[in-house]
Design an enzyme around this catalytic site. Structure first.
Site, mmCIF file in Angstrom:
data_model
loop_
_atom_site.group_PDB
_atom_site.id
_atom_site.type_symbol
_atom_site.label_atom_id
_atom_site.label_comp_id
_atom_site.label_asym_id
_atom_site.label_seq_id
_atom_site.Cartn_x
_atom_site.Cartn_y
_atom_site.Cartn_z
ATOM 1 N N ASP A 51 16.675 -1.123 12.199
ATOM 2 C CA ASP A 51 15.943 0.377 12.307
ATOM 3 C C ASP A 51 17.033 1.157 13.228
ATOM 4 O OD1 ASP A 51 14.102 -0.717 10.831
ATOM 5 O OD2 ASP A 51 13.004 -2.571 12.619
ATOM 6 N N ARG A 73 12.967 -8.165 4.764
ATOM 7 C CA ARG A 73 14.098 -8.606 5.096
ATOM 8 C C ARG A 73 15.222 -7.597 5.646
ATOM 9 N NH1 ARG A 73 13.974 -14.252 3.797
ATOM 10 N NH2 ARG A 73 15.696 -14.687 5.118
ATOM 11 N N SER A 130 0.376 -1.097 0.076
ATOM 12 C CA SER A 130 0.042 0.015 0.352
ATOM 13 C C SER A 130 0.955 1.529 -0.077
ATOM 14 C CB SER A 130 -1.271 0.007 1.317
ATOM 15 O OG SER A 130 -0.299 0.406 2.638
ATOM 16 N N ASN A 131 1.984 1.248 0.203
ATOM 17 C CA ASN A 131 2.325 1.838 0.465
ATOM 18 C C ASN A 131 3.069 2.581 -0.896
ATOM 19 O OD1 ASN A 131 3.028 4.026 3.077
ATOM 20 N ND2 ASN A 131 3.420 1.752 3.796
ATOM 21 N N GLU A 139 22.661 -0.860 10.797
ATOM 22 C CA GLU A 139 22.299 -1.365 12.251
ATOM 23 C C GLU A 139 20.893 -1.746 12.219
ATOM 24 O OE1 GLU A 139 21.225 0.464 16.339
ATOM 25 O OE2 GLU A 139 22.424 1.597 15.491
ATOM 26 N N SER A 176 7.928 6.119 11.745
ATOM 27 C CA SER A 176 9.615 6.872 11.148
ATOM 28 C C SER A 176 10.417 6.691 9.686
ATOM 29 C CB SER A 176 10.821 6.348 12.359
ATOM 30 O OG SER A 176 10.145 6.932 13.595
ATOM 31 N N ASN A 223 13.957 3.580 4.926
ATOM 32 C CA ASN A 223 12.879 2.311 5.382
ATOM 33 C C ASN A 223 12.055 2.919 6.574
ATOM 34 O OD1 ASN A 223 11.699 0.260 5.699
ATOM 35 N ND2 ASN A 223 12.528 0.174 7.968
ATOM 36 N N HIS A 280 9.527 2.803 9.342
ATOM 37 C CA HIS A 280 9.310 2.029 10.380
ATOM 38 C C HIS A 280 7.944 2.110 10.591
ATOM 39 C CE1 HIS A 280 10.536 -0.990 13.131
ATOM 40 N NE2 HIS A 280 10.124 -0.419 13.984
#
Ligand code: GRF
Length: 210
Positions: free
Chosen positions: A143, A89, A16-17, A141, A134, A105, A107
């Site tokens: 997120d 992943r 959906s994004n 690392e 966010s 990304n 999150h």
């Protein structure tokens, strides 16, 4: 559109994004040049196919640990930014360093709170009053990269993980395209190891609550 800011969007599921990113291409003057998925049957790939956007799917369990063949696809399509939009992943270190500061990304938490999975349930379990999403740069690392933007919503007394997640997803659909646009317009920029927003050091996340 050939001079526009080109995106490669990674998805694993419903997409959906991705749909919202595609719908806002003209508004924000970027172009989705390639959609990548580790799931050949991901439902979200239909959004790309319906918009005639090239799709590349691959099997995660392959011998090429740094996903060099995916890197090559991204380079061939001239992508400026990689957007992880529901990609489930963890990318290999070699892949991330090949695109340093060029991967973002989304999150579903107010990072640095609740890295990893099941964020909505953790908000409910901890009786938080505020939840959010966010968008951050991706580093080695999980997120843990520099946060660019955030959106927040109030948690209602009768909320479940499902209702909370659905309300937040609606906000994500604005947050991610807005954030991509800021990067495409060079309003968010890395200079050496420091992130700037409109030429000022970005100390706190930029807030988008619409
Ligand atoms: C979103 O909540 C996103 O924040 C998370 O995975 C979900 C993807 O949803 N990383 P969709 O595939 O874009 O519908």
């Amino acid at each position: 559109m050939s001079n526009s800011f080109k995106l490669c969007v990674f998805i694993s599921g419903s997409g959906s994004n991705l749909d919202s990113i595609i719908k806002k291409q003209a508004l924000h003057n970027y172009e989705v040049a390639l959609v990548v998925s580790n799931k050949a049957g991901a439902k979200g790939l239909d959004f790309a196919k319906n918009a005639s956007i090239p799709v590349f799917t691959f099997n995660w369990d392959n011998n090429d640990k740094d996903l060099t063949f995916v890197q090559n696809q991204i380079k061939q399509h001239g992508c400026d930014l990689i957007v992880l939009a529901g990609f489930m992943r963890i990318l290999p270190k070699g892949f991330i360093s090949a695109f340093e500061n060029k991967i973002i990304n989304i999150h579903p938490s107010l990072l640095p709170k609740y890295k990893g999975l099941h964020t909505h349930q953790q908000v409910i379990d901890n009786k938080d009053k505020i939840h959010g999403a966010s968008v951050h740069f991706v580093n080695a690392e999980l997120d843990g990269g520099k946060i660019i933007t955030q959106t927040s919503i109030a948690v209602e007394n009768n909320d479940t993980a499902e209702t909370l997640g659905a309300r937040l997803l609606f906000r994500e659909h604005s947050l991610l395209p807005h954030t991509i646009a800021l990067i495409g317009q060079n309003r968010v920029q890395w200079q050496t190891n420091t992130l700037y927003f409109d030429h000022n050091k970005l100390i706190n996340p930029i807030i988008f609550n619409d």
